[in-house]
Design a protein around this motif. Sequence first.
Motif, short mmCIF file in Angstrom:
data_model
loop_
_atom_site.label_atom_id
_atom_site.label_comp_id
_atom_site.label_asym_id
_atom_site.label_seq_id
_atom_site.Cartn_x
_atom_site.Cartn_y
_atom_site.Cartn_z
N UNK A 141 0.82 -1.21 0.00
CA UNK A 141 0.00 0.00 0.00
C UNK A 141 0.85 1.26 0.00
N UNK A 142 1.99 1.20 0.68
CA UNK A 142 2.87 2.37 0.79
C UNK A 142 3.53 2.68 -0.56
N UNK A 143 3.95 1.64 -1.27
CA UNK A 143 4.71 1.86 -2.50
C UNK A 143 3.86 1.80 -3.77
N UNK A 144 2.72 1.14 -3.70
CA UNK A 144 1.92 0.94 -4.91
C UNK A 144 1.18 2.22 -5.29
N UNK A 145 1.29 2.58 -6.56
CA UNK A 145 0.53 3.71 -7.09
C UNK A 145 -0.42 3.18 -8.17
N UNK A 146 -1.71 3.26 -7.90
CA UNK A 146 -2.72 2.76 -8.82
C UNK A 146 -3.76 3.86 -9.04
N UNK A 147 -4.05 4.20 -10.30
CA UNK A 147 -5.08 5.22 -10.54
C UNK A 147 -6.46 4.69 -10.19
N UNK A 148 -7.35 5.62 -9.87
CA UNK A 148 -8.74 5.24 -9.60
C UNK A 148 -9.37 4.71 -10.88
N UNK A 149 -9.95 3.54 -10.82
CA UNK A 149 -10.47 2.87 -12.02
C UNK A 149 -11.79 3.46 -12.48
N UNK A 150 -12.70 3.72 -11.54
CA UNK A 150 -14.03 4.20 -11.90
C UNK A 150 -14.61 5.00 -10.73
N UNK A 151 -15.60 5.82 -11.05
CA UNK A 151 -16.32 6.56 -10.01
C UNK A 151 -17.76 6.06 -9.88
N UNK A 152 -18.10 5.05 -10.66
CA UNK A 152 -19.43 4.46 -10.56
C UNK A 152 -19.52 3.66 -9.26
N UNK A 153 -20.44 4.03 -8.40
CA UNK A 153 -20.48 3.46 -7.05
C UNK A 153 -20.82 1.97 -7.04
#
Length: 298
Positions: free
Chosen positions: A101-113
């Motif tokens: 969690x500290x090192x991983x950079x992942x973009x937000x995939x979706x904003x659909x709840x």
Amino acid sequence: MKDKSVASVDWKSIVSPHSLIYTIGGVALAAIALKAFMLPNKFLDGGVTGIAILVNLGLGIDLNLLLVVINLPFLFMAWKMIGKTFAVQSAFSIFLLVLVLYFLEVPTVTEDKVLIAVFGGFLMGTGIGLIIRGGGLIDGFEVITEYFHKNSALTASEITVFLNSLIMLSAAYVFGIEPAMYSILTYFTAIKTTDYIVEGFEEYTALTIISKEHEQVKELIVKDFGKAISVYKGERGYLPETFHIKHPCDIIMTVVTRLEVHRIKLAIQEIDPKAFFYVQTIKEVKGGVVKQVGKKHV
């Protein structure tokens, strides 16, 4: 002299390829679920992870620190009451999750709840399931569940639902009803996925058969399907039209997976089309022979 607590840890099991692959894969999926789906959208999971997310979003305390600190008492309980190997394996899984969690950079995939709840829960559940199959856990609440399940009349499900209900009520109070409702959907998806990953399709079922051809049925189940059986002495008959007619018979009970039930029933019906079955779901199987040891019936 070696410390007994250290000597009792099965290090070979912890560092085995099987365990490491499951644990690393599970941690990676859980981290992606948190980073790409749940955290950016304020969605909670159950257990310690849910508490950590709740405190992180509410007070701004670092999530990684919370995951370590909140889990420590549960790891201590696991060391004392469940098993040292299990405690060490779980500690390894938790600290590995924190590092990822500290090192991983992942973009937000979706904003659909709805997509966040379903796919975030699915990835989280898959990750947790793989870690459990590797011999550990990333959520200390499971330690409490296991302890009270063994030492009280409550089932594991009842304990889990009660504890996580408190978390979801807290989420509703802090963030509002809607985020809490989506969090419940996320948690439900995660827990059902975890069940399938841990148990697969091998949910055990008790199949009871009453047949006039009981000797052939016994041979079929044991020799062709490789299943153990239990036999009760009984009587068949007592039909409404012929109540006075009865015959002695063996009542056969076997434990199978739900995928095997249909095939076994079809095979028995070839021997006795009038055979009587009833099926019962069982929560736990322990001891005896429940795994397949012979050839499959084709």
